[in-house]
Design an enzyme around this catalytic site. Structure first.
Site: not given
Length: 164
Positions: A66, A7, A138
């Site tokens: 992502e 992340d 996170d």
């Protein structure tokens, strides 16, 4: 299969590592690379170096991250994209394959709905991996990305074998 989820962020980059087995997932490690530099290129270097250390310590076989999404603040989106690029380059330079997932895909895979909030994802990650106690947000997002990748890989394997 050991999977590293990332992340990325320009101040905090979360990471999460799981082992994916046919019978389920096993938590290996998670944490955050906390960026101390003010000069932005130095921040990118800290992300790069920190993730290289994570790979060297835990020996993942694949990495998931992502995809970039639209952000209301163009400057923030640019910085996030650069942090993401530093993360991808750090891992790609070690020879690991990199896989990308949309935020909605990750939320759907973890919480069952693509518009789940961070706390719902965190709760489900803790349940799926049987993690007790606190888990930094996170790091839980990174673990969620790892689990999402594991689900997609299992589905692809079943389809390859002709199993529905």
């Amino acid at each position: 299969m050991r999977i590293l989820g990332i992340d990325p962020g320009s101040r905090i980059t979360g990471y999460g590592i799981i082992e994916n087995h046919p019978q389920g997932h096993r938590y290996i490690a998670s944490g955050c690379i906390r960026i101390s530099a003010d000069y932005f290129p130095d921040r990118l270097q800290q992300i790069f170096d920190g993730l290289r250390q994570v790979v060297a310590q835990y020996h993942p076989e694949e990495m998931a991250i992502e995809q970039v999404f639209m952000h209301k603040n163009a400057d923030s989106a640019l910085k996030l994209g650069q942090a993401r690029g530093a993360a991808i380059c750090a891992v790609q330079s070690t020879g690991l394959p990199v896989f990308e997932y949309a935020a909605r895909q990750v939320k759907q895979a973890i919480a069952g709905k693509g518009n789940a909030d961070k706390l719902q994802v965190q709760h489900m990650v803790k349940m799926l991996l049987n993690i007790q106690g606190e888990l930094q947000i996170d790091a839980s997002d990174a673990l969620g990305i790892s689990i999402c990748h594991a689900h997609y890989q299992q589905t692809a394997l079943r389809l390859q074998r002709g199993i529905k």
